[in-house]
Design a protein around this motif. Structure first.
Motif, PDB file in Angstrom:
ATOM      1  N   MET A   1       0.720  -1.190   0.037  1.00 44.27           N
ATOM      2  CA  MET A   1       0.005  -0.078   0.101  1.00 44.27           C
ATOM      3  C   MET A   1       0.748   1.195   0.232  1.00 44.27           C
ATOM      4  N   ARG A   2       1.686   1.354   0.901  1.00 47.01           N
ATOM      5  CA  ARG A   2       2.668   2.461   0.931  1.00 47.01           C
ATOM      6  C   ARG A   2       3.703   2.750  -0.175  1.00 47.01           C
ATOM      7  N   MET A   3       3.962   1.588  -0.644  1.00 42.67           N
ATOM      8  CA  MET A   3       4.658   1.812  -2.072  1.00 42.67           C
ATOM      9  C   MET A   3       3.922   2.323  -3.160  1.00 42.67           C
TER      10      MET A   3
ATOM     11  N   TYR B   1       7.647   6.701   1.514  1.00 40.20           N
ATOM     12  CA  TYR B   1       8.829   5.973   1.155  1.00 40.20           C
ATOM     13  C   TYR B   1       9.524   5.480   2.605  1.00 40.20           C
ATOM     14  N   MET B   2       9.351   6.254   3.475  1.00 43.51           N
ATOM     15  CA  MET B   2      10.102   5.754   4.606  1.00 43.51           C
ATOM     16  C   MET B   2       9.153   4.582   5.239  1.00 43.51           C
TER      17      MET B   2
ATOM     18  N   LEU C   1      12.112  -0.680  -4.345  1.00 44.16           N
ATOM     19  CA  LEU C   1      11.838   0.525  -3.845  1.00 44.16           C
ATOM     20  C   LEU C   1      13.328   1.429  -3.888  1.00 44.16           C
ATOM     21  N   TYR C   2      14.376   0.745  -3.634  1.00 40.52           N
ATOM     22  CA  TYR C   2      15.645   1.692  -3.830  1.00 40.52           C
ATOM     23  C   TYR C   2      15.989   1.854  -5.342  1.00 40.52           C
TER      24      TYR C   2
ATOM     25  N   GLY D   1      16.314   5.757  -7.129  1.00 44.77           N
ATOM     26  CA  GLY D   1      17.672   5.757  -7.659  1.00 44.77           C
ATOM     27  C   GLY D   1      18.593   5.823  -6.550  1.00 44.77           C
ATOM     28  N   ASP D   2      18.344   5.163  -5.429  1.00 41.19           N
ATOM     29  CA  ASP D   2      19.315   4.871  -4.362  1.00 41.19           C
ATOM     30  C   ASP D   2      20.263   3.442  -4.871  1.00 41.19           C
ATOM     31  N   LYS D   3      21.154   3.999  -5.521  1.00 37.56           N
ATOM     32  CA  LYS D   3      22.141   3.065  -6.080  1.00 37.56           C
ATOM     33  C   LYS D   3      22.943   2.211  -5.044  1.00 37.56           C
TER      34      LYS D   3
END
Length: 187
Positions: free
Chosen positions: A113-115, A127-128, A154-155, A159-161
């Motif tokens: 749901m949050r995604m 996101y958190m 999610l990452y 763009g959290d490589k």
């Protein structure tokens, strides 16, 4: 003495039937009725009232399953593109307190749901919370594929490589033949 044992046995059998079968059956019936009443619901408050009656019905068994089914239905409702943001957020806010914090299936519904909310509206809080749900699931089972792949997605979408690479390496340590993850990490 023999009569006391017989009476206690009968009482125990009746209580076992009531708490183990009758109340769960009645709770399931209340849920089915609430699902049937959805066509008549015209507001968020009506939705809440409809399902509050189910959640407030006492039964030692059944709440976990009802929460799982309703959370899945809410995931589907929130996924609908025409669903207004305020309605989606209210639906998620309604079910989240019912999600058991030690139940990976419930937590997975919360993460989904949050995604969806984060992907659609890009709010940091979503996101958190998505990340927190996935990490909580992994605390129960560090090899649970839905949580690992969800966290990787999610990452990746954020763009959290660095974190994507870490989770990807974890996935590959368990499933080294996953060429899709290997390819995404190498990009």
């Amino acid at each position: 003495m023999k009569q006391i044992v017989i009476v206690l046995g009968i009482i125990l059998a009746v209580l076992s039937f009531i708490y183990g079968a009758a109340l769960p059956f009645m709770k399931a019936g209340a849920y089915i009725s609430a699902m049937g009443n959805l066509q008549k619901v015209r507001s968020l408050q009506g939705f809440k009232d409809n399902f509050d009656a189910v959640f407030n019905f006492y039964s030692p068994v059944g709440t976990e399953e009802i929460t799982k089914f309703l959370a899945n239905d809410i995931v589907n409702l929130v996924s609908q593109e025409q669903q207004p943001e305020a309605v989606s957020r209210e639906l998620v806010a309604y079910i989240e307190p019912h999600l058991e914090k030690n139940n990976p299936r419930h937590l997975m519904s919360g993460a989904q749901m949050r995604m969806i909310l984060w992907l659609r509206y890009q709010k940091k809080d979503d996101y958190m919370r998505t990340e927190a749900y996935y990490k909580q699931i992994l605390s129960f089972g560090p090899k649970l594929p839905p949580a690992l792949y969800g966290l990787f997605e999610l990452y990746s979408r954020a763009g959290d490589k660095e974190n994507m690479r870490k989770v990807g390496e974890t996935i590959l340590s368990y499933w080294p033949s996953d060429t899709n993850i290997r390819g995404l990490i190498q990009k």
